[in-house]
Design a protein around this motif. Sequence first.
Motif, PDB file in Angstrom:
ATOM      1  N   LEU A  41       0.808  -1.223   0.000  1.00 33.79           N
ATOM      2  CA  LEU A  41       0.000   0.000   0.000  1.00 33.79           C
ATOM      3  C   LEU A  41       0.840   1.272   0.000  1.00 33.79           C
ATOM      4  O   LEU A  41       0.322   2.354  -0.301  1.00 33.79           O
ATOM      5  CB  LEU A  41      -0.926   0.010   1.226  1.00 33.79           C
ATOM      6  N   ALA A  42       2.119   1.154   0.327  1.00 37.60           N
ATOM      7  CA  ALA A  42       2.977   2.339   0.476  1.00 37.60           C
ATOM      8  C   ALA A  42       3.007   3.239  -0.759  1.00 37.60           C
ATOM      9  O   ALA A  42       2.945   4.467  -0.619  1.00 37.60           O
ATOM     10  CB  ALA A  42       4.397   1.912   0.869  1.00 37.60           C
ATOM     11  N   PRO A  43       3.085   2.726  -1.992  1.00 43.63           N
ATOM     12  CA  PRO A  43       3.129   3.609  -3.162  1.00 43.63           C
ATOM     13  C   PRO A  43       1.752   4.119  -3.602  1.00 43.63           C
ATOM     14  O   PRO A  43       1.636   4.700  -4.675  1.00 43.63           O
ATOM     15  CB  PRO A  43       3.735   2.715  -4.254  1.00 43.63           C
ATOM     16  N   SER A  44       0.698   3.865  -2.781  1.00 40.77           N
ATOM     17  CA  SER A  44      -0.679   4.236  -3.141  1.00 40.77           C
ATOM     18  C   SER A  44      -1.068   3.645  -4.496  1.00 40.77           C
ATOM     19  O   SER A  44      -1.401   4.370  -5.441  1.00 40.77           O
ATOM     20  CB  SER A  44      -0.843   5.763  -3.172  1.00 40.77           C
ATOM     21  N   PRO A  45      -1.062   2.308  -4.614  1.00 37.64           N
ATOM     22  CA  PRO A  45      -1.349   1.673  -5.911  1.00 37.64           C
ATOM     23  C   PRO A  45      -2.819   1.794  -6.282  1.00 37.64           C
ATOM     24  O   PRO A  45      -3.690   1.985  -5.420  1.00 37.64           O
ATOM     25  CB  PRO A  45      -0.974   0.206  -5.658  1.00 37.64           C
ATOM     26  N   GLY A  46      -3.097   1.647  -7.568  1.00 39.32           N
ATOM     27  CA  GLY A  46      -4.482   1.639  -8.019  1.00 39.32           C
ATOM     28  C   GLY A  46      -5.175   0.344  -7.668  1.00 39.32           C
ATOM     29  O   GLY A  46      -6.374   0.320  -7.388  1.00 39.32           O
ATOM     30  N   LEU A  47      -4.418  -0.763  -7.684  1.00 38.84           N
ATOM     31  CA  LEU A  47      -4.950  -2.088  -7.382  1.00 38.84           C
ATOM     32  C   LEU A  47      -4.012  -2.808  -6.430  1.00 38.84           C
ATOM     33  O   LEU A  47      -2.795  -2.595  -6.463  1.00 38.84           O
ATOM     34  CB  LEU A  47      -5.071  -2.927  -8.655  1.00 38.84           C
ATOM     35  N   VAL A  48      -4.591  -3.679  -5.590  1.00 40.41           N
ATOM     36  CA  VAL A  48      -3.787  -4.552  -4.734  1.00 40.41           C
ATOM     37  C   VAL A  48      -4.136  -5.999  -5.072  1.00 40.41           C
ATOM     38  O   VAL A  48      -5.308  -6.368  -5.107  1.00 40.41           O
ATOM     39  CB  VAL A  48      -4.054  -4.282  -3.240  1.00 40.41           C
ATOM     40  N   MET A  49      -3.107  -6.794  -5.360  1.00 42.19           N
ATOM     41  CA  MET A  49      -3.282  -8.211  -5.665  1.00 42.19           C
ATOM     42  C   MET A  49      -2.737  -9.032  -4.499  1.00 42.19           C
ATOM     43  O   MET A  49      -1.586  -8.850  -4.093  1.00 42.19           O
ATOM     44  CB  MET A  49      -2.535  -8.587  -6.945  1.00 42.19           C
ATOM     45  N   LEU A  50      -3.560  -9.951  -3.978  1.00 40.28           N
ATOM     46  CA  LEU A  50      -3.159 -10.788  -2.852  1.00 40.28           C
ATOM     47  C   LEU A  50      -3.188 -12.248  -3.288  1.00 40.28           C
ATOM     48  O   LEU A  50      -4.252 -12.774  -3.634  1.00 40.28           O
ATOM     49  CB  LEU A  50      -4.098 -10.565  -1.663  1.00 40.28           C
ATOM     50  N   ASP A  51      -2.024 -12.890  -3.269  1.00 41.66           N
ATOM     51  CA  ASP A  51      -1.884 -14.257  -3.759  1.00 41.66           C
ATOM     52  C   ASP A  51      -1.864 -15.236  -2.591  1.00 41.66           C
ATOM     53  O   ASP A  51      -0.815 -15.480  -1.994  1.00 41.66           O
ATOM     54  CB  ASP A  51      -0.600 -14.380  -4.591  1.00 41.66           C
ATOM     55  N   GLU A  52      -3.030 -15.799  -2.247  1.00 33.65           N
ATOM     56  CA  GLU A  52      -3.141 -16.759  -1.137  1.00 33.65           C
ATOM     57  C   GLU A  52      -2.360 -16.275   0.079  1.00 33.65           C
ATOM     58  O   GLU A  52      -1.521 -17.013   0.624  1.00 33.65           O
ATOM     59  CB  GLU A  52      -2.630 -18.135  -1.581  1.00 33.65           C
TER      60      GLU A  52
END
Length: 349
Positions: A150-161
């Motif tokens: 989250l640090a770079p303020s992304p547009g999307l976050v992907m969580l892999d298991e």
Amino acid sequence: MSTLRISGLQKAFDGQLVLHDIDLAVRSGSLVALLGPSGSGKTTLLRVLCGFERADAGSIEIDGRRVAGDGLHLPTEQRRIGYVPQEGALFPHLTVAENIVFGLPRAQRRARHRVAELLELVGLPESYATRAPQQLSGGQQQRVALARALAPSPGLVMLDEPFSSLDAALRVETREAVAHALAAAGATAVLVTHDQAEALSLGHEVAVLWRGRLLQSTSPQALYRYPATRELAAFIGEAVLLPGTVANGLAHCALGALRIQNGLHAEDGLVDVMLRPEQIDVRPEAGQRDGTLGAVVRNITFHGQDAALTLQLIDADATVRARVPGYRTPREGERVRLAVGGEVSVYPR
């Protein structure tokens, strides 16, 4: 916050299609759980979305900006995607703070940009900033990995298991903290998981991949109650499937004439009838008999808070599975009465 739109996405390895024409839209600020068994293509889809793999066909748009398709393949660093891998993958020679700011520009790394804010966001004390990753529990390491994403303020976050390596109690605690942090950050997220309880409890929407195809994408409640196929019904939770027929708008099977889910147009004919074990109300033999069926308890699997029963119907050559609260668990061999609540799904045979 960003929207994600996937259209006609395909990916093959060695000539074998792994993803077949995937279409999926993720609303801004929502969390979509991408659910499927091992080998269904979940991780491949995530890797294509992140830019780790090149799509063979189709397109990907993030917040209206095309990042893949028609020969275009933007590299990962230009997609503004935060990525949380299975094991957290923190650098052991860096402190928690240094891990969080690792992907930021040099000036922001030196200033420990947003470290205190991000630690608070993921539910960790600011004092943890100076700790080494190996001084944290597995769940705490996953929270730090999310803070780094989250640090770079992304547009999307992907969580892999991200919770697969945690024990049961820690998994629940950590996923609640992660869900809270994503909501507080207003992040748009895609969670890859094979854990049905995780997908149903975390996802605003659940998209099910099956052998590389997107079978259904809907709310957790709709997916559980009205799965699109009998295979999906058996995969999502536990399903009771009985042969039957549809006539006069009702599903007729060993459990009687049952109401079919609202809005489902079921033509008369042979079907498989699907309901969930908790829809079968198990009552004492001495209770109300009208509208109920007789059964004998053949087997009990006790879980504490509830129990799974295998029941032999007395007037039909069929067994069914039911769930009852733990305190109401009958004895093996006991006669009981059954009634069905709610609507059922049907699948033509």
